[in-house]
Structures are given as structure tokens and as C-alpha cells.
Design an enzyme around this catalytic site. Sequence first.
Site, PDB file in Angstrom:
ATOM      1  N   ASN A 141       0.803  -1.232   0.000  1.00  9.30           N
ATOM      2  CA  ASN A 141       0.000   0.000   0.000  1.00  9.30           C
ATOM      3  C   ASN A 141       0.833   1.278   0.000  1.00  9.30           C
ATOM      4  O   ASN A 141       0.440   2.270  -0.614  1.00  9.30           O
ATOM      5  CB  ASN A 141      -1.019  -0.010   1.160  1.00  9.30           C
ATOM      6  CG  ASN A 141      -0.353   0.029   2.514  1.00  9.30           C
ATOM      7  OD1 ASN A 141       0.668  -0.615   2.730  1.00  9.30           O
ATOM      8  ND2 ASN A 141      -0.919   0.792   3.426  1.00  9.30           N
TER       9      ASN A 141
ATOM     10  N   GLY B  89       2.304  -5.853   7.202  1.00 15.16           N
ATOM     11  CA  GLY B  89       1.360  -6.466   6.270  1.00 15.16           C
ATOM     12  C   GLY B  89       0.105  -6.876   7.006  1.00 15.16           C
ATOM     13  O   GLY B  89      -0.218  -6.324   8.066  1.00 15.16           O
ATOM     14  N   SER B  90      -0.583  -7.853   6.466  1.00 17.92           N
ATOM     15  CA  SER B  90      -1.868  -8.238   7.053  1.00 17.92           C
ATOM     16  C   SER B  90      -1.666  -9.041   8.341  1.00 17.92           C
ATOM     17  O   SER B  90      -0.622  -9.676   8.552  1.00 17.92           O
ATOM     18  CB  SER B  90      -2.659  -9.077   6.048  1.00 17.92           C
ATOM     19  OG  SER B  90      -1.964 -10.282   5.812  1.00 17.92           O
ATOM     20  N   THR B  91      -2.690  -9.051   9.158  1.00 16.62           N
ATOM     21  CA  THR B  91      -2.637  -9.822  10.396  1.00 16.62           C
ATOM     22  C   THR B  91      -2.533 -11.317  10.086  1.00 16.62           C
ATOM     23  O   THR B  91      -1.842 -12.061  10.781  1.00 16.62           O
ATOM     24  CB  THR B  91      -3.896  -9.508  11.235  1.00 16.62           C
ATOM     25  OG1 THR B  91      -3.902  -8.093  11.481  1.00 16.62           O
ATOM     26  CG2 THR B  91      -3.898 -10.250  12.562  1.00 16.62           C
TER      27      THR B  91
ATOM     28  N   GLU C  17       3.851  -5.219  12.257  1.00 15.42           N
ATOM     29  CA  GLU C  17       2.916  -4.105  12.059  1.00 15.42           C
ATOM     30  C   GLU C  17       1.815  -4.625  11.148  1.00 15.42           C
ATOM     31  O   GLU C  17       2.074  -4.944   9.989  1.00 15.42           O
ATOM     32  CB  GLU C  17       3.626  -2.916  11.399  1.00 15.42           C
ATOM     33  CG  GLU C  17       4.823  -2.394  12.162  1.00 15.42           C
ATOM     34  CD  GLU C  17       4.465  -1.826  13.517  1.00 15.42           C
ATOM     35  OE1 GLU C  17       3.298  -1.447  13.724  1.00 15.42           O
ATOM     36  OE2 GLU C  17       5.354  -1.795  14.379  1.00 15.42           O
TER      37      GLU C  17
ATOM     38  N   CYS D 244      -3.155   1.716   6.315  1.00 16.30           N
ATOM     39  CA  CYS D 244      -3.531   0.999   7.548  1.00 16.30           C
ATOM     40  C   CYS D 244      -4.094   1.951   8.590  1.00 16.30           C
ATOM     41  O   CYS D 244      -4.768   1.529   9.522  1.00 16.30           O
ATOM     42  CB  CYS D 244      -2.315   0.266   8.093  1.00 16.30           C
ATOM     43  SG  CYS D 244      -0.902   1.357   8.315  1.00 16.30           S
TER      44      CYS D 244
ATOM     45  N   GLU E 215       7.808   0.671  15.811  1.00 16.88           N
ATOM     46  CA  GLU E 215       8.813   1.213  14.912  1.00 16.88           C
ATOM     47  C   GLU E 215       8.992   2.690  15.258  1.00 16.88           C
ATOM     48  O   GLU E 215       8.322   3.226  16.123  1.00 16.88           O
ATOM     49  CB  GLU E 215       8.352   1.038  13.461  1.00 16.88           C
ATOM     50  CG  GLU E 215       8.182  -0.422  13.079  1.00 16.88           C
ATOM     51  CD  GLU E 215       7.991  -0.632  11.590  1.00 16.88           C
ATOM     52  OE1 GLU E 215       7.066  -0.040  11.005  1.00 16.88           O
ATOM     53  OE2 GLU E 215       8.773  -1.408  11.004  1.00 16.88           O
TER      54      GLU E 215
HETATM   55  P1  NAD Z   1       0.226  -9.261   3.073  1.00  9.56           P
HETATM   56  O1  NAD Z   1       0.270  -9.730   4.467  1.00  9.56           O
HETATM   57  O2  NAD Z   1      -0.536 -10.035   2.085  1.00  9.56           O
HETATM   58  O3  NAD Z   1       1.706  -9.137   2.470  1.00  9.56           O
HETATM   59  C1  NAD Z   1       2.695  -8.376   3.108  1.00  9.56           C
HETATM   60  C2  NAD Z   1       4.058  -8.942   2.749  1.00  9.56           C
HETATM   61  O4  NAD Z   1       4.170 -10.240   3.321  1.00  9.56           O
HETATM   62  C3  NAD Z   1       4.291  -9.104   1.248  1.00  9.56           C
HETATM   63  O5  NAD Z   1       5.621  -8.792   0.946  1.00  9.56           O
HETATM   64  C4  NAD Z   1       4.025 -10.579   1.036  1.00  9.56           C
HETATM   65  O6  NAD Z   1       4.680 -11.135  -0.070  1.00  9.56           O
HETATM   66  C5  NAD Z   1       4.573 -11.158   2.325  1.00  9.56           C
HETATM   67  N1  NAD Z   1       4.043 -12.477   2.656  1.00  9.56           N
HETATM   68  C6  NAD Z   1       2.842 -13.009   2.304  1.00  9.56           C
HETATM   69  N2  NAD Z   1       2.736 -14.268   2.781  1.00  9.56           N
HETATM   70  C7  NAD Z   1       3.881 -14.527   3.456  1.00  9.56           C
HETATM   71  C8  NAD Z   1       4.371 -15.641   4.183  1.00  9.56           C
HETATM   72  N3  NAD Z   1       3.656 -16.771   4.296  1.00  9.56           N
HETATM   73  N4  NAD Z   1       5.581 -15.567   4.754  1.00  9.56           N
HETATM   74  C9  NAD Z   1       6.309 -14.440   4.685  1.00  9.56           C
HETATM   75  N5  NAD Z   1       5.910 -13.349   3.978  1.00  9.56           N
HETATM   76  C10 NAD Z   1       4.713 -13.380   3.386  1.00  9.56           C
HETATM   77  O7  NAD Z   1      -0.278  -7.757   3.156  1.00  9.56           O
HETATM   78  P2  NAD Z   1      -0.629  -6.792   1.932  1.00  9.56           P
HETATM   79  O8  NAD Z   1      -1.912  -7.235   1.348  1.00  9.56           O
HETATM   80  O9  NAD Z   1       0.578  -6.642   1.075  1.00  9.56           O
HETATM   81  O10 NAD Z   1      -0.815  -5.392   2.684  1.00  9.56           O
HETATM   82  C11 NAD Z   1      -2.014  -4.937   3.235  1.00  9.56           C
HETATM   83  C12 NAD Z   1      -2.033  -5.176   4.730  1.00  9.56           C
HETATM   84  O11 NAD Z   1      -0.944  -4.523   5.360  1.00  9.56           O
HETATM   85  C13 NAD Z   1      -3.270  -4.612   5.399  1.00  9.56           C
HETATM   86  O12 NAD Z   1      -3.738  -5.544   6.332  1.00  9.56           O
HETATM   87  C14 NAD Z   1      -2.759  -3.374   6.106  1.00  9.56           C
HETATM   88  O13 NAD Z   1      -3.499  -2.959   7.222  1.00  9.56           O
HETATM   89  C15 NAD Z   1      -1.399  -3.804   6.495  1.00  9.56           C
HETATM   90  N6  NAD Z   1      -0.542  -2.673   6.773  1.00  9.56           N
HETATM   91  C16 NAD Z   1      -0.191  -2.411   8.067  1.00  9.56           C
HETATM   92  C17 NAD Z   1       0.600  -1.316   8.357  1.00  9.56           C
HETATM   93  C18 NAD Z   1       1.013  -0.997   9.774  1.00  9.56           C
HETATM   94  O14 NAD Z   1       1.925  -0.202   9.951  1.00  9.56           O
HETATM   95  N7  NAD Z   1       0.386  -1.573  10.777  1.00  9.56           N
HETATM   96  C19 NAD Z   1       1.051  -0.493   7.319  1.00  9.56           C
HETATM   97  C20 NAD Z   1       0.660  -0.800   6.015  1.00  9.56           C
HETATM   98  C21 NAD Z   1      -0.124  -1.890   5.749  1.00  9.56           C
END
Ligand code: NAD
Length: 481
Positions: free
Chosen positions: A149, A225-227, A247, A281, A460
Amino acid sequence: MKEIKNYIGGEFVVGSGQSIPIYEPASGEQFAYLKDGGPVLVGAAVDAASSAFALWSKTSAIERHDFLHAIASGIERRFDEFVAAESKDNGKTLALAKAVDIPRAIANFKYFAAAALQFSSESYNSPSGPINYVLRQPLGVVACISPWNLPLYLLTWKIAPALATGNTVVAKPSEITPYTAYLLSEVVKDAELPPGVLNIIHGSGAAVGGPLSEHKDVKAMSFTGSTRTGKIIAEKVGPQFKKMSLEMGGKNANIIFADCNYEKMLKKTMHSSFSNQGQICLCGSRILIQKEISDRFITDFVEKTKKLKVGHPSDKETKIGAVVSKEHLEKIMSYIEMAKEEGGQILCGGNQFKLDAPYDGGYYVEPTIIVGLDNNSRCNQEEIFGPVVTIQSFETEDQAIALANDTDYGLAFSLWTENTSKAHRVASELEAGIVWINSWMIRDLRTPFGGVKNSGVGREGGMEVMRFFTEEKNVCIDYGD
Ligand code: NAD
């Protein structure tokens, strides 16, 4: 067609796995591809980072400062190219990439360059003799995994402090938006950062992120990334007893009291609802409004939202660009359908938006406002991560707090009131890592950043992240008899 290459040991390395297409969300056309690496690619990157660690961990703070500045300058020199690449890859408006994403990536390197010079540790002495002092030493090879994002913004938010503290890095950006990370590796090479200090590898979460999380020589994991993914990573990293910072997702409340500064609140609520197509996020996807002003607010908010132009990201008039992918568009639309099934009423938007050719294959969603949903509906509990907000009303302060906290997430809440005592009182009761009072998304890089509950573990930013990327060692010397 452009190939996104890996950057390992100071060299550009072509991947060998299955080809992953990279699409331009504005048109739905493929413009690049990468080869999905696997354990071999991850192993090569970790080996390169391990070899570089002995040298990099011994560099002076000044040297690290200078390298980080050189990287910041390298991005600045190619600023317009980075802006265009981020917009093309992600679908965000050019204006946003220009005002936020790329300046912030530059600021991340500059901020942590300065932090390298300021980072210090404590000593504790006793009048009778022994003195304790704390060494903060780099961990070794650290992994940085980031989402799509805010692609460069979030990747550099991890890389910069990791390097500033003397670690070597294997970074894995999202496979959906790898373009600016690739440009960053060109900048890093031009800056003559020693080979292996920063390695950027590309591929899917399963093929690359998984082996990186499991690798025994990786000493810490910094993930955004995602939860759902955070949980998978925690299950791999946790049993190895390594440091991790997670995060994750959010379902943030935007709490509006009747005694707010109405005009300022309305303007900022437009931003907190729909910036980056709601794909931040920190966006306030659950608007909680006090009953006295809810009719007025809904009328004004709907009217303003209807005027937001959905359009091509490069069009100066566009306020809502494309969402990141076809899959994500389908996910957002499925939540809008679910809202209807759950008894919600769509006050505006609710549809996919079609631009004229040649952009008719792009991924656009109208900004959408939903009312009439209970807080425990799925649309109020699950992260939609699109230009979709719900509105619920409350009567008392206690009700507002209870509603806001009634979620598994706890990232960043906003609250609006001109009553200072109430503002402090409510802020202290909210279960979130960040609370903005009468504002949204004011970011000061010195402050701790992160969430509670399912939104994250660890912080962070500022000196918090400098401590995360170092191991503290207490040294005690007794100089008495
Ligand atoms: P995602 O979890 O699908 O992917 C994030 C990263 O993790 C990518 O690089 C992906 O390739 C990697 N990944 C996926 N599966 C993996 C695995 N099994 N092992 C290791 N790495 C893996 O998230 P997304 O769809 O790219 O991003 C959107 C999400 O990120 C939303 O939930 C959003 O809220 C969150 N987000 C959180 C913050 C924060 O600071 N809290 C900031 C930005 C986005």
C-alpha cells in the site's frame, strides 16, 4: 517488458522461478514481471548479507550516516522517476506519490542517518565501585518484509534504521508492487554501499517470504502487512526465539463528538476515509458520530464524497485513483455486497467505476459510505482496506469508547472534540497504539509507531526501532578492591 531483478551481493540477479506478472492498476495492463525466487534465492541473499556483516557492523556511525544520506540523495536525483513508478505500480495518484510516498522514503533515510549519530546507551554507577554500561550491538542479518500500500515508504522505514544500527539486510517488498524497490537497488548500487549490506529480493510470500522467515541465519524479522500473514510469520519466527516486530491490519475508529471544530473535522475526515483509496492501515474506516450532529454530518459528508473525482492517477483532478489489483478490487466489492446482506444502506458509491478506453480495464471503486450496520457485523469488524467507510452513531462518551474498542484491532484512532479534558480522558481509554486528537496522520518520525491487539507487536520509529535492531548487552566492571 521490464524484468524486476533481485539485488544480491551488489549485483543484479535474474530470478529463476515462475514468472509473476506486474500490472498497472490504472489500466489493468501488465508492464513488468519478476521471477518468483525460492529458498535458493533467499539463501544467496542471506549468505551475501552474512558475509558483509563483519565489515558493516564495524563501520563508524559517521560512515553509516554518509551512506544513508547518499541513498537519500540518489532517490532525490531521480525523484520524478520514483514518483511515476510508484503511481504506475500501485494505482495511487501521482499527486499522493509526489507529496507523501517518495518524500517520506527520502526522509526515512535522512532521519535514520541522523539517528545513527545520536544513538547512545546508558551507564549506571554506584558510589561504592561497580559500574554498569550498556552496549547496543547490531544483531546480524535482519529480514524486512513490506506490503503494497505504501511500497517504498514502508520498505525504507525498515531498511534505514536496520542499516543505521549496523545490521545487514535482506529486504522483500510486496510482489504486487516491486517497482520502486527495484529502482532503490539501482540507487544503492550507485551510492556504492558495500556489496551484501542491503539485498533486495523479489517473489511471492510463500516462495520467498516463507523461507526468509525460517532461515536460521536471519536474526530478526521486521514485518508490515496483514494480520493473517503476521500470524504465519510469528509461528515460524517465534519458536526460533528471534526478535520480531509485526505491524499489521487495522479497523480504526474516527470518533467525532458534537463539540468538535466541525469544518476542520469534515475536511480531515475526507482524507482519513479515502486517502490512497482507503488503502492506508491508518485510515479511519469506522466513523463514530455523536447523535446531535449525525444528520448534519451525514448530509455534508455524502455531498463532499459524491464530488470526489474517481479517475486516472495522473489526472490532476483525480482524488480517487485505482485500487492495487483485480483481486483486491473483487475483495472490496464483495464486502460492499456483504454490507447489503448484513442490512447496511449504501448512501453513496457502492459500485465499480469504469474509465473510458484505454483505461477501461483499470481497477476503480467509487468512494462508498455505509450506514445501518451493527458494530459486530463483518463489515465493521474486518479490514476492507478500500474506499469504504461505515458510520455509526453514539450518545455518550462511554458509548463512544466502548464502540471504538469493540474490535480485535488497535492501530490508530482519531478523536474530535474541542474539550481538552475529554480529549485526554478518551485518548487514555482507547485501545490503540496511536491516537490523533483533532487531526489525522500527522507523522513525526521520532514517535513510537505501532498497534496493539491484532494490529501489532512492537514499535517502529524513533529510538524504539534503533533499540529493536540492536541487542543490549550489560557490561559490569567492579573497580573496587
Ligand atoms: P500481506 O500480508 O498479504 O503481504 C505483506 C508482505 O508479506 C508481502 O511482501 C508478502 O509477499 C509477504 N508475505 C505473504 N505471505 C507470506 C508468508 N507466508 N511468509 C512471509 N511473507 C509473506 O499484506 P498486503 O496485502 O501486502 O498489505 C495490506 C495489509 O498490510 C493490510 O492488512 C494493512 O493494514 C497492512 N498494513 C499495516 C501497516 C502498519 O503499519 N500496521 C502499514 C501498512 C499496511
